[in-house]
Design an enzyme around this catalytic site. Sequence first.
Site, short mmCIF file in Angstrom:
data_model
loop_
_atom_site.label_atom_id
_atom_site.label_comp_id
_atom_site.label_asym_id
_atom_site.label_seq_id
_atom_site.Cartn_x
_atom_site.Cartn_y
_atom_site.Cartn_z
N ASN A 120 0.19 -0.84 0.12
CA ASN A 120 0.16 -0.18 -0.04
C ASN A 120 0.38 1.32 -0.07
O ASN A 120 0.17 1.97 -0.24
CB ASN A 120 -0.74 -0.13 1.06
CG ASN A 120 -0.09 0.09 2.90
OD1 ASN A 120 0.74 -0.73 2.60
ND2 ASN A 120 -0.87 0.73 3.49
N ARG A 121 1.89 0.77 -0.29
CA ARG A 121 3.25 2.13 0.37
C ARG A 121 4.44 2.17 0.24
O ARG A 121 4.90 0.64 -0.30
CB ARG A 121 3.23 3.21 1.45
CG ARG A 121 3.30 2.34 2.42
CD ARG A 121 2.79 2.59 3.82
NE ARG A 121 3.93 2.56 5.68
CZ ARG A 121 4.81 2.71 5.97
NH1 ARG A 121 4.98 3.42 5.28
NH2 ARG A 121 4.92 1.87 6.98
N ARG A 129 -3.12 -3.58 6.15
CA ARG A 129 -3.54 -3.91 7.54
C ARG A 129 -4.70 -3.29 7.54
O ARG A 129 -5.74 -3.55 8.51
CB ARG A 129 -2.32 -3.86 8.64
CG ARG A 129 -0.75 -4.97 8.82
CD ARG A 129 -0.42 -4.45 9.74
NE ARG A 129 -0.94 -5.25 11.16
CZ ARG A 129 -0.61 -4.74 12.29
NH1 ARG A 129 1.41 -4.87 12.54
NH2 ARG A 129 -1.01 -5.26 13.34
N ASN A 133 7.72 -8.43 0.92
CA ASN A 133 8.32 -6.63 0.60
C ASN A 133 7.89 -6.16 2.56
O ASN A 133 8.21 -5.42 2.87
CB ASN A 133 6.84 -5.87 0.45
CG ASN A 133 7.86 -4.48 0.25
OD1 ASN A 133 9.28 -4.19 0.43
ND2 ASN A 133 6.36 -4.13 0.72
N TYR A 172 16.41 -5.35 13.72
CA TYR A 172 16.11 -5.51 11.67
C TYR A 172 16.87 -6.24 11.15
O TYR A 172 17.11 -6.90 9.53
CB TYR A 172 16.09 -3.99 11.18
CG TYR A 172 15.56 -3.14 10.26
CD1 TYR A 172 14.01 -3.88 9.74
CD2 TYR A 172 16.82 -2.85 9.20
CE1 TYR A 172 13.69 -3.39 8.69
CE2 TYR A 172 15.90 -2.95 7.77
CZ TYR A 172 15.17 -2.70 7.57
OH TYR A 172 14.76 -2.34 6.48
#
Length: 243
Positions: free
Chosen positions: A20-21, A43, A84, A149
């Site tokens: 979505n982004r 989400r 992703n 991360y």
Amino acid sequence: MTDTAQNGAPGRIVLVTGGNRGIGRAIAEAFIAQGDRVAVTTRNGGAPDGALDVRCDITDAAQVDAAFTTIEAELGPVEVLVANAGITKDTLLLRMSDEDWSSVIDTNLTGSYRLVRRAAKGMLKLRRGRIVLVSSVVGLLGSAGQVNYAASKSGLVGMARSIARELGSRSITANVVAPGFVETDMTEVLSDEQRAAIKTQVPLGRYARPEEVAGAVTWLASEQAAYVTGAVIPVDGGLGMGH
């Protein structure tokens, strides 16, 4: 795998998580532009035009299975998976809580595992497939304040290479794209001084555009990359050379 979209027939079924982004959206839009049939997990919604928007929290195995069931019913079996979706919870090691660690690992690494495991079922039946895991230059170089991360993104390399060996005989490839610093919402929050300092470390002297990462992903999913598997493709302006 034949890219039938180029011949006027319906394209492949592609799933992009976190589409979505940012990078994920650019990847989804690139596949849509090729004529592929694209599903995007989010989400909270906001998939690009032309994509099937499927709500899914990839930390929940039941939601992952339900998302694939929806996609299979609406579009067909997933032929290209782009894992992703990811999060960060940056802090120095001695300040990092167990929750900071486990939430990042569960989303970025275990979430990708859940997606690949479910996608592989359909790909094995088709006897073809493309799996692309979106890692990061941080997973190769390391980064202070990003122990969780970096560990999660480094783990994707071992995952992809194991999958490449395990599923290669069924014409299923598994590769990793490792972006460097990209012009997204996540980097917009940095100060001008931080952004300038980062650019001095990058041989090309600039941030990547999301579309440049998408180009590497769509190539790995193409017929031209049919003999590429277990590879790590950096899209980092030279930042991680030699790693």
